[in-house]
Design a protein around this motif. Structure first.
Motif, short mmCIF file in Angstrom:
data_model
loop_
_atom_site.label_atom_id
_atom_site.label_comp_id
_atom_site.label_asym_id
_atom_site.label_seq_id
_atom_site.Cartn_x
_atom_site.Cartn_y
_atom_site.Cartn_z
N SER A 1 0.83 -1.19 0.00
CA SER A 1 0.00 0.00 0.00
C SER A 1 0.87 1.25 0.00
O SER A 1 2.09 1.21 0.23
N GLN A 2 0.20 2.32 -0.19
CA GLN A 2 0.88 3.61 -0.24
C GLN A 2 1.56 3.89 1.10
O GLN A 2 1.05 3.57 2.16
N ASN A 3 2.81 4.46 1.01
CA ASN A 3 3.58 4.86 2.20
C ASN A 3 3.94 3.67 3.10
O ASN A 3 4.13 3.83 4.30
N SER A 4 4.05 2.54 2.51
CA SER A 4 4.39 1.37 3.31
C SER A 4 5.86 1.02 3.15
O SER A 4 6.56 1.57 2.31
N TYR A 5 6.28 0.15 4.05
CA TYR A 5 7.64 -0.36 4.03
C TYR A 5 7.54 -1.85 3.75
O TYR A 5 6.71 -2.55 4.35
N ILE A 6 8.39 -2.32 2.86
CA ILE A 6 8.37 -3.74 2.53
C ILE A 6 9.77 -4.29 2.57
O ILE A 6 10.75 -3.56 2.42
N ASN A 7 9.84 -5.57 2.84
CA ASN A 7 11.14 -6.20 2.84
C ASN A 7 11.20 -7.34 1.82
O ASN A 7 12.05 -8.22 1.91
N ASN A 8 10.18 -7.33 0.84
CA ASN A 8 10.13 -8.33 -0.22
C ASN A 8 9.39 -7.72 -1.41
O ASN A 8 8.87 -6.60 -1.34
N LEU B 1 5.88 -12.68 -8.00
CA LEU B 1 5.67 -12.74 -9.44
C LEU B 1 6.66 -13.68 -10.10
O LEU B 1 7.80 -13.84 -9.63
N THR B 2 6.15 -14.24 -11.19
CA THR B 2 7.05 -15.08 -11.99
C THR B 2 8.21 -14.24 -12.45
O THR B 2 9.37 -14.66 -12.42
N ASN B 3 7.88 -13.05 -12.85
CA ASN B 3 8.92 -12.10 -13.26
C ASN B 3 9.18 -11.13 -12.08
O ASN B 3 8.73 -9.99 -12.09
N ASN B 4 9.86 -11.63 -11.11
CA ASN B 4 10.06 -10.85 -9.86
C ASN B 4 11.15 -9.81 -10.07
O ASN B 4 12.21 -10.11 -10.63
N PRO B 5 10.92 -8.56 -9.65
CA PRO B 5 11.95 -7.53 -9.84
C PRO B 5 13.08 -7.66 -8.79
O PRO B 5 12.89 -8.23 -7.72
N THR B 6 14.22 -7.10 -9.13
CA THR B 6 15.33 -6.97 -8.18
C THR B 6 15.41 -5.51 -7.77
O THR B 6 15.82 -4.64 -8.56
N LEU B 7 14.93 -5.27 -6.55
CA LEU B 7 14.88 -3.88 -6.07
C LEU B 7 16.15 -3.51 -5.29
O LEU B 7 16.98 -4.37 -4.95
N VAL B 8 16.29 -2.23 -5.04
CA VAL B 8 17.47 -1.71 -4.32
C VAL B 8 17.08 -1.36 -2.89
O VAL B 8 16.08 -0.66 -2.67
N GLU B 9 17.91 -1.84 -1.93
CA GLU B 9 17.69 -1.58 -0.50
C GLU B 9 17.68 -0.08 -0.27
O GLU B 9 18.58 0.65 -0.67
N GLY B 10 16.61 0.35 0.39
CA GLY B 10 16.52 1.75 0.77
C GLY B 10 15.92 2.64 -0.28
O GLY B 10 15.75 3.85 -0.04
N ASP C 1 12.81 -2.19 2.08
CA ASP C 1 13.74 -2.34 3.22
C ASP C 1 13.80 -3.82 3.56
O ASP C 1 12.90 -4.37 4.18
N ALA C 2 14.89 -4.43 3.16
CA ALA C 2 15.05 -5.86 3.44
C ALA C 2 16.05 -6.11 4.55
O ALA C 2 16.38 -7.26 4.85
N SER C 3 16.58 -5.01 5.19
CA SER C 3 17.56 -5.16 6.28
C SER C 3 16.87 -5.04 7.62
O SER C 3 16.07 -4.12 7.85
N ALA C 4 17.22 -5.94 8.53
CA ALA C 4 16.65 -5.90 9.87
C ALA C 4 17.22 -4.71 10.64
O ALA C 4 18.37 -4.31 10.45
N PRO C 5 16.43 -4.12 11.52
CA PRO C 5 16.96 -3.03 12.36
C PRO C 5 17.99 -3.60 13.36
O PRO C 5 17.94 -4.78 13.72
N THR C 6 18.93 -2.77 13.82
CA THR C 6 19.89 -3.17 14.86
C THR C 6 19.61 -2.37 16.12
O THR C 6 19.27 -1.19 16.08
N ILE C 7 19.79 -3.08 17.24
CA ILE C 7 19.62 -2.46 18.57
C ILE C 7 21.01 -2.43 19.21
O ILE C 7 21.68 -3.46 19.32
N SER C 8 21.43 -1.28 19.64
CA SER C 8 22.78 -1.14 20.24
C SER C 8 22.72 -0.19 21.43
O SER C 8 21.67 0.39 21.74
N SER C 9 23.89 -0.09 22.08
CA SER C 9 24.06 0.84 23.22
C SER C 9 22.97 0.66 24.26
O SER C 9 22.35 1.62 24.73
N THR C 10 22.75 -0.58 24.60
CA THR C 10 21.69 -0.86 25.57
C THR C 10 22.19 -0.72 27.00
O THR C 10 23.34 -1.03 27.32
#
Length: 746
Positions: free
Chosen positions: A60-67, A117-126, A154-163
């Protein structure tokens, strides 16, 4: 109607068909000749003038996807379709746009949900894309393009640091810190008890909300959904997060976190309030180990301390839980002799601050007590017949001491001690022994801070018995005191050997007291002597009467005691004391025949008039002799009332009349006739020849007493020489007649 191909034309007489109807279309023709063509019919022709619709698209519009999965619904089967990813922002995508044709089942009518899709695109991270959906149905109707914008790939998992809290840490709150590499759609911080106090509500999974989901650092924050933890429980704190694209972060967990909201307690502290100490040692008990601690000395009185306050941090073992007894801190303060408030502070490893424990009015005293003053002064005299008090003042109050009293003569001393704050009073009870040395040694002299001072040794002399003015002599001044006090005095009886006498007073003034004074006077005279003195004149000179055989020394009426010294030529005369002791007078004398000195001390126990002392004189030869009388008289106040020295010439006066042998005899031409007169006399000395005739007469009127001589030159009264022979010479004086012979040679 012309010959040839007629392609995709709209007939002039176009039919009005019904959408969705299926027709058979038949073509018939008659040429100009009237020939009819064979009818050509095509069946199953569906008339479709409605375009397909595309709905339920995702992402949907304004969404984030990782696939690259998509969802869409076709209102009818499509003859063709395309999904196009066109980059509009974010990371660069050189292959954009990505137009991917639908194939196979992807063209079928109905819902296509979350398909790759059978013809699946190769997208760029970010990269941010607009996704467009297109389709044409079998009738060639094109669907309206559906585009969803601002879709972030966005196919990269978030990182948690400085806890925080960190592993194995102690906390007194539920605040946390963490950093998110990107904004997340959801997150959870979970506290799971692993030890310590029980926690029935564990685990505490608390969802992040609001700003807590934003990218970046979240430092020391209290979560909107903060947990209620149990004091003393040990937790593992886990951080989980899922980004907007649905990528889940790797869970970050920190173990061994102790939740501690109980402040440490400080107890059993020393120094205590209002105490005195001489060191900087301290004691305290910690209910738990401390992360930091401070002991602070703040001056509140006494000597100035320019370095106050002294805040000293605890280090090493000093921070451990338990009792710390009488320890010297690693960071020990340098204090002065002053009053301080000592404050104990501690913060445990969880950051809980203990309630400050303070002890006020703590006096630090590093200076040992010293002697300020002794009363009476050391080496002075203590009376032997009266009780004495010795006051020793110190530089500060004392709490402990030892006093050792000793006698040089070994006398058992009867003493008692009274302590005031900063002094000792030693009571020395009479009687003491005459001419003793008493030593008082004060040891273990301890002040309120526990500092021990040097030993103090104080010595006193005991008075000499009967030495009222403490001048180490028993003399006329002491006799003046003695008779002035009489009968209100008590010297005896006494035990011991002169001069080391210990009085045992009987409360009576009697001959025992006189005897003791006399014995002490003689001892003093023997040790100090009474060498000849010349007294400076005070008062009018006294009139001393003397004759050949006695000396009378008058005593002034206001004199109660005195000393008379008679210095004489012991080869010429002997002097003696005519007067002795009476019930109202003491007379003590000592004769030094070698020096020719007679010392006489006297004292009157009762007021008398016409007082005098008499001395007898005995001549050893016929020559005159000089002598000196020195005298000093004292009144009842022991004040000199008269003093002086007088010199006298004492004539030698015989005790009887006498006529002595002439010399020389026989003689030629002169001889000496010698005679003695004990008193003033009119004398006649007559020389006769053997016929009884007067030859020479010497008439001597008022001839003074003494030893006299006359020289005869063998002449008569006419001055004529007489002849050789035997002559008689006769002395006549006051009934005394004596005749002797002499021989004149020619």
């Amino acid at each position: 109607m012309n010959t040839g191909a007629h392609t995709d034309i709209t007939l002039t007489n176009s039919p009005t068909l019904i959408d969705g109807a299926i027709y058979t279309v038949s073509f018939g023709a008659t040429d100009l000749a009237g020939n009819s063509a064979t009818t050509v019919s095509t069946t199953g022709i569906t008339y479709d003038v409605t375009a397909p619709t595309i709905s339920s698209t995702t992402p949907s519009q304004n969404s984030y996807i990782n696939n690259t999965k998509v969802s869409y619904t076709l209102s009818e089967s499509a003859a063709s379709g395309t999904i196009t990813w066109t980059r509009t922002g974010g990371s660069a995508d050189s292959n954009s746009p990505h137009a991917k044709a639908l194939a196979g089942d992807e063209l079928n009518t109905g819902a296509h949900t979350d398909i790759t899709l059978t013809n699946n695109p190769t997208l760029v991270e970010g990269a941010i894309y607009t996704i467009s959906f297109d389709a044409k149905d079998l009738g060639g109707n094109a669907a309206t393009t559906i585009s969803n914008t601002a879709i972030t790939y966005d196919a990269s998992a978030p990182t948690i640091s400085s806890t925080l809290p960190a592993a194995n840490s102690y906390v007194n709150h539920a605040r946390v810190s963490y950093t998110l590499s990107e904004a997340i759609s959801s997150g959870t911080v979970t506290w799971t008890r692993t030890g310590g106090s029980e926690d029935t509500n564990s685990p505490h999974a608390k969802a992040l909300s609001g700003d807590e989901l934003n990218t970046g650092a979240h430092t020391d924050i209290t979560l909107t959904n903060s947990p209620t933890l149990i004091d003393g429980a040990i937790y593992t704190v886990s951080f989980g997060a899922t980004d907007l694209a649905g990528n889940s972060a790797t869970t970050v967990s920190t173990t061994g976190i102790t939740y501690d909201v109980t402040a440490p307690t400080i107890s059993s502290t020393t120094p205590s309030q209002n105490s005195y100490i001489n060191n900087t040692k301290v004691s305290y008990t910690l209910s738990e180990s401390a992360a930091s601690g401070t002991i602070t000395w703040t001056r509140t009185g006494g000597s100035e301390d320019s370095n106050s306050p002294h805040a000293k941090a605890l280090t090493g073992d000093e921070l451990n839980s338990g009792a710390h007894t009488d320890i010297t801190l690693t960071n020990s303060p340098t204090l002065v002799d002053a009053m301080y408030t000592v404050s104990f502070d501690a913060i445990d490893v969880a950051g809980n601050a203990a309630t400050t424990v303070s002890a006020s009015n703590v006096t630090y005293d590093f200076t040992a007590p010293t002697l300020l003053k002794v009363t009476p002064a050391a080496d002075s005299f203590l009376p032997i017949a009266d009780n004495s008090k010795i006051r020793i003042d110190f530089s500060e109050p004392i709490t402990a001491y030892n006093v050792d009293a000793s006698s040089k003569l070994g006398t058992n001393l009867n003493t008692s001690i009274q302590q005031d704050s900063d002094s000792l009073v030693i009571s020395v009870n009479a009687p003491l022994t005459s001419l003793d040395t008493l030593t008082f040694k004060v040891t273990n002299l301890t002040d309120r801070g526990g500092t021990v001072g040097d030993a103090i040794e104080i010595s006193y002399q005991t008075s000499i018995l009967a030495d009222y003015n403490n001048d180490y002599k028993v003399d006329v001044q002491d006799l003046a005191n003695f008779v002035s006090l009489w009968p209100n005095l008590d010297l005896g009886p006494a035990n011991g050997t002169i001069p080391y006498l210990t009085p045992e007073m009987d409360g009576l003034a009697n001959l025992r007291d006189v005897g003791i004074f006399t014995r002490m006077w003689h001892w003093s005279y023997a040790n100090n002597g009474a060498s000849s003195k010349v007294f400076t004149s005070i008062g009018e000179p006294i009139t001393i009467n003397h004759s050949s055989d006695k000396i009378i020394v008058p005593i002034p009426d206001n004199a109660v005691a005195g000393e008379i010294l008679l210095q004489y030529q012991e080869t010429d005369i002997d002097l003696g004391l005519s007067d002795e002791v009476t019930e109202n007078r003491m007379v003590i004398s000592n004769r030094d025949a070698v020096q020719g000195l007679l010392a006489v001390n006297f004292g009157y126990m009762k007021q008398m008039q016409n007082k005098e002392l008499g001395f007898s004189v005995q001549h050893k030869g016929k020559s005159n002799s000089d002598f000196t009388i020195s005298y000093v008289y004292y009144d009842v106040n022991n004040t000199v009332v008269n003093m002086g020295t007088q010199d006298f010439d004492l004539k030698a006066i015989p005790l009887e009349f006498a006529l002595h042998e002439n010399y020389p005899n026989p003689f030629n031409p002169t001889t000496t006739l010698r005679f003695d007169l004990p008193e003033v006399s009119n004398i006649t000395l007559t020389i006769y020849n053997m016929l009884g005739q007067k030859v020479k007469t010497f008439n001597m009127q008022s001839t003074p007493a003494g030893y006299h001589s006359v020289t005869w030159d063998a002449t008569n009264d006419l001055g004529e020489q007489v002849g050789a022979g035997v002559y008689l010479y006769q002395l006549q004086a006051k009934g005394f007649v004596k005749t002797r012979k002499m021989v004149l040679l020619k």
